[in-house]
Design a protein around this motif. Structure first.
Motif, mmCIF file in Angstrom:
data_model
loop_
_atom_site.group_PDB
_atom_site.id
_atom_site.type_symbol
_atom_site.label_atom_id
_atom_site.label_comp_id
_atom_site.label_asym_id
_atom_site.label_seq_id
_atom_site.Cartn_x
_atom_site.Cartn_y
_atom_site.Cartn_z
ATOM 1 N N THR A 35 28.517 2.870 10.601
ATOM 2 C CA THR A 35 27.853 2.199 11.713
ATOM 3 C C THR A 35 26.915 1.090 11.259
ATOM 4 O OG1 THR A 35 26.089 3.851 11.735
ATOM 5 C CG2 THR A 35 27.967 4.224 13.206
ATOM 6 N N CYS A 38 29.978 -2.703 10.890
ATOM 7 C CA CYS A 38 31.214 -2.357 11.566
ATOM 8 C C CYS A 38 31.871 -3.634 12.063
ATOM 9 C CB CYS A 38 30.896 -1.420 12.732
ATOM 10 S SG CYS A 38 32.327 -0.623 13.425
ATOM 11 N N GLN A 102 33.759 2.920 18.341
ATOM 12 C CA GLN A 102 32.322 2.716 18.495
ATOM 13 C C GLN A 102 32.032 1.510 19.375
ATOM 14 O OE1 GLN A 102 31.174 2.683 14.318
ATOM 15 N NE2 GLN A 102 30.050 4.586 14.630
ATOM 16 N N PRO A 106 31.039 3.825 22.849
ATOM 17 C CA PRO A 106 30.041 4.415 21.957
ATOM 18 C C PRO A 106 29.456 5.751 22.429
ATOM 19 C CG PRO A 106 29.133 2.525 23.116
ATOM 20 C CD PRO A 106 30.598 2.569 23.439
ATOM 21 N N LEU A 109 32.844 9.329 21.250
ATOM 22 C CA LEU A 109 33.596 8.939 20.059
ATOM 23 C C LEU A 109 34.752 9.880 19.718
ATOM 24 C CD1 LEU A 109 30.641 7.879 17.730
ATOM 25 C CD2 LEU A 109 32.043 6.420 19.202
ATOM 26 N N ASN A 156 35.559 12.565 14.749
ATOM 27 C CA ASN A 156 34.204 12.387 15.285
ATOM 28 C C ASN A 156 33.671 13.595 16.055
ATOM 29 O OD1 ASN A 156 34.207 9.727 14.283
ATOM 30 N ND2 ASN A 156 35.199 9.009 16.148
ATOM 31 N N ILE A 160 30.415 11.797 12.261
ATOM 32 C CA ILE A 160 31.073 10.552 12.646
ATOM 33 C C ILE A 160 31.977 10.061 11.516
ATOM 34 C CG2 ILE A 160 30.703 8.155 13.405
ATOM 35 C CD1 ILE A 160 29.814 10.395 15.388
#
Length: 186
Positions: A35, A38, A102, A106, A109, A156, A160
């Motif tokens: 994250t 990305c 994402q 978001p 996930l 996820n 994640i």
């Protein structure tokens, strides 16, 4: 679709698909924080599929429609020629898929991947028949490998970017994929 329907799908896929590897757990203590950086994958560049993304050698599309594993697989087969739930074969493809979900959803996930357990044998297969050559399990997973409770692979769940074995009857969003005919890497 009931448990019998899912089992029929799994039997069909098992005998119509390719290779499998014995399941091994992966220790991912040094996993990267995807994250923090990305980048969204590039468009697929295949006529009629411009809203799909290039991930590895595939064109992929995220579907924000909750379906059980079998329904999602059959949906993918209708969406594109040679379509299946997505299979992942390296960390970059896994990270690209994570970036797409994402960006597009978001708050939810969790997604189906095209992996499933082969009759509780400790082997996993991809619905597209490709070789099981990459895996990134959440620590302690898969934990119901020898039961019929959790036979399908999701991404996820608890960590994640990592995978979990889950009940195939649960409804989740999913990614469809199909193989690109030529190399579009630029």
């Amino acid at each position: 679709m009931g448990t019998a329907g899912i089992n029929i799908l799994l039997i069909t896929l098992c005998f119509a698909s390719g290779n499998a590897l014995t399941m091994e757990r992966v220790d991912t203590a040094g996993n990267a924080n995807v994250t923090s950086y990305c980048r969204i994958a590039k468009p697929c560049n295949v006529d009629g599929f411009n809203d799909w993304f290039r991930v590895d050698k595939d064109c992929v599309k995220y579907f924000n429609t909750r379906l059980n594993f079998s329904e999602a697989e059959f949906s993918c087969r209708k969406k594109a020629p040679g379509g299946h739930l997505v299979s992942l074969h390296n960390k970059n493809a896994n990270d690209d898929l994570l970036c797409i979900v994402q960006k597009l959803n978001p708050k939810n996930l969790r997604i189906w991947l095209g992996g499933y357990s082969f009759f509780q044998s400790g082997k996993f297969l991809w619905t597209d028949g490709s070789y099981w050559d990459y895996q990134i399990w959440t620590p302690g997973e898969p934990n119901n490998i020898f039961t019929s409770i959790e036979e399908c692979v999701e991404m996820n769940w608890k960590h994640i970017g990592m995978w979990n074995d889950a009940s195939c009857t649960v409804q989740k969003n999913y990614f469809c994929a199909f193989k690109r005919k030529r190399n579009f890497d630029e």
